[in-house]
Design an enzyme around this catalytic site. Structure first.
Site, short mmCIF file in Angstrom:
data_model
loop_
_atom_site.label_atom_id
_atom_site.label_comp_id
_atom_site.label_asym_id
_atom_site.label_seq_id
_atom_site.Cartn_x
_atom_site.Cartn_y
_atom_site.Cartn_z
N ASP A 50 -0.88 5.67 18.32
CA ASP A 50 -0.93 4.37 17.65
C ASP A 50 -1.99 4.38 16.55
O ASP A 50 -1.77 3.89 15.44
CB ASP A 50 -1.23 3.26 18.66
CG ASP A 50 0.00 2.85 19.46
OD1 ASP A 50 1.12 3.15 19.02
OD2 ASP A 50 -0.18 2.23 20.53
N THR A 90 8.69 10.35 13.88
CA THR A 90 9.57 10.09 12.74
C THR A 90 9.79 8.59 12.57
O THR A 90 9.58 7.80 13.50
CB THR A 90 10.93 10.76 12.93
OG1 THR A 90 11.62 10.11 14.02
CG2 THR A 90 10.79 12.25 13.24
N GLU A 141 3.63 12.24 13.18
CA GLU A 141 3.13 11.13 14.01
C GLU A 141 4.27 10.24 14.49
O GLU A 141 4.13 9.03 14.62
CB GLU A 141 2.08 10.27 13.28
CG GLU A 141 0.99 11.01 12.55
CD GLU A 141 0.16 11.94 13.41
OE1 GLU A 141 0.73 12.55 14.32
OE2 GLU A 141 -1.04 12.06 13.14
N GLN A 188 11.28 -3.66 -20.90
CA GLN A 188 11.57 -4.32 -19.63
C GLN A 188 11.95 -3.36 -18.51
O GLN A 188 11.47 -3.50 -17.38
CB GLN A 188 12.70 -5.34 -19.82
CG GLN A 188 12.92 -6.20 -18.59
CD GLN A 188 14.00 -7.25 -18.79
OE1 GLN A 188 15.18 -6.97 -18.61
NE2 GLN A 188 13.59 -8.45 -19.19
#
Length: 409
Positions: free
Chosen positions: A241, A366, A364, A280
């Protein structure tokens, strides 16, 4: 241009300023050359350690920086915006320290944590295996108690700092129970029988050494087991986590760097006598990129603030990791598009940023795993509620994931 930050106080402003200066002075001159050569920057981590940047989110009483996650992650973002390999390395090191810092005994912390946080040592995290990448409960590496030592045998895949780390935080099976049969060990890097395969060949983060680690009769003193037998999986998930927030911050820094490069190009490059940024199409593309970076940063800091308040943050960490890394992939790709042939050329860093962004959607956990974590949390959620965090004294560190919270991940 550097990210515009809102920080919790003057000390944090000073720290982030120091980190930004160090990144520009020490990391920037070396990053492109080291990545091109695939050279692991071990001396750079020594320099970061001397500057006190390898233990920022941990207590000062153990040699850490005593910083909140809100501040630590923004420092990490500053490093990653200049050199993603180093940002990832600092995040992995912090995650490798997490089990001992949070679940170790006081004696263990006093004995080993100062060296890990003080910058002399670099850590690695061994969880994934060739047949158990996204399913850590399916791991096969075993630890068998033999007197006052455990003997570890098995293989761990995709280990960041593999072959270079001074210590490895290793999850290994101590019984056949799928979820309560895994334990956590702190293994010195020079232990006999611990062998690193040649580094993996990767499309990005080529300066970061990633290797398969083989454990062949590795004897580890029983006192180096962190937590009780069978508590390794919830410890690993709690560490993940925090690691996911770290990778979210790294991805945000990488996206910021790509945005900055695209803005510079759009200001300097003219078509029909007018800068690209005044037209733009390119201007709107830059606006979308800026919004993506801001969204990534906001979700990352939202998760960090919950952790700092002592609130559950696992779902928010997964959201941050998924959002930030998906946005990093989009922003770096858009930067290459905007620069055109210059963006595709290795002479401009956005080509490297795009290659580095891809792996952040993978490690860490997928982003498919993050969607699974988030959806499961939604399935368990009760009616919405307003939560008041417990009042703490100024400077008191927020409680990390509890074992029960991690078990439910």
């Amino acid at each position: 241009m550097p990210a515009d930050r809102v920080l919790p106080g003057p000390d944090a402003v000073e720290l982030i300023g120091r980190v930004r200066g160090l990144a520009e002075d020490v990391l920037l001159p070396r990053a492109a050359e080291a990545e091109a050569a695939g050279a692991f920057p071990r001396d750079t981590f020594h320099a970061l350690g001397r500057a006190g940047l390898l233990g920022l989110p941990y207590g000062r009483e153990y040699g850490g920086g005593g910083q909140s996650y809100e501040v630590y992650l923004q420092a990490l973002e500053e490093l990653a915006a200049v050199w993603a390999t180093v940002g990832v390395g600092v995040s992995v090191h912090a995650m490798s320290c997490f089990p001992l810092a949070v679940f170790g005994t006081e004696r263990q912390r006093r004995r080993w944590l100062p060296g890990m946080l003080g910058g002399r040592l670099l850590g690695a995290y061994c969880l994934s295996e060739p047949e158990a990448g996204s399913d850590p409960a399916g791991m096969r590496t075993r630890a068998v108690l033999d007197g006052d030592h455990y003997v570890l045998d098995g293989v761990k895949a995709w280990t960041t700092h593999g072959g270079h780390a001074d210590f490895y935080t290793v999850m290994a099976r101590t019984s056949d129970h799928r979820t309560r049969g895994i334990s956590c060990f702190l293994v010195p890097g020079d232990t006999p029988g611990l062998i690193a395969d040649p580094p993996e060949r990767k499309m990005g983060l080529t300066g970061s050494a990633t290797a398969t680690m083989r454990f062949e009769g590795v004897r580890v003193p029983a006192e180096r087991r962190v937590g009780g037998e069978g508590q390794g999986l919830p410890i690993a998930l709690a560490a993940l986590d925090c690691g996911r927030m770290g990778i979210a911050a790294v991805a945000t820094g990488l996206a910021q760097a790509a945005l900055d490069e695209a803005v510079r190009h759009a200001r300097d490059h003219t078509v029909d006598g007018a800068p690209l940024i005044a037209q733009q199409g390119p201007a709107f593309a830059l606006a979308d990129m800026a919004a993506s970076v801001a969204a990534a940063r906001a979700t990352t800091l939202a998760a960090a603030r919950r952790k700092d308040l002592g609130l559950p943050f696992g779902q928010e960490a997964s959201i941050a990791k998924m959002v930030a890394t998906d946005h990093a992939m989009k922003v770096t790709g858009d930067a290459v598009d905007l620069l055109g042939d210059e963006g595709y050329s290795g002479d401009r860093p956005v080509e490297r940023y795009l290659r580095e962004a891809k792996v952040m959607q993978i490690f860490e956990g997928t982003n498919q795993i993050q969607r699974l974590v988030i959806s499961r949390a939604l399935g368990k959620a009760g009616p919405g509620a307003l939560t008041a965090p417990a009042v703490r004294a100024p400077g008191q560190e927020a409680t990390a994931c509890t074992m029960s919270e991690a078990s439910s991940a």
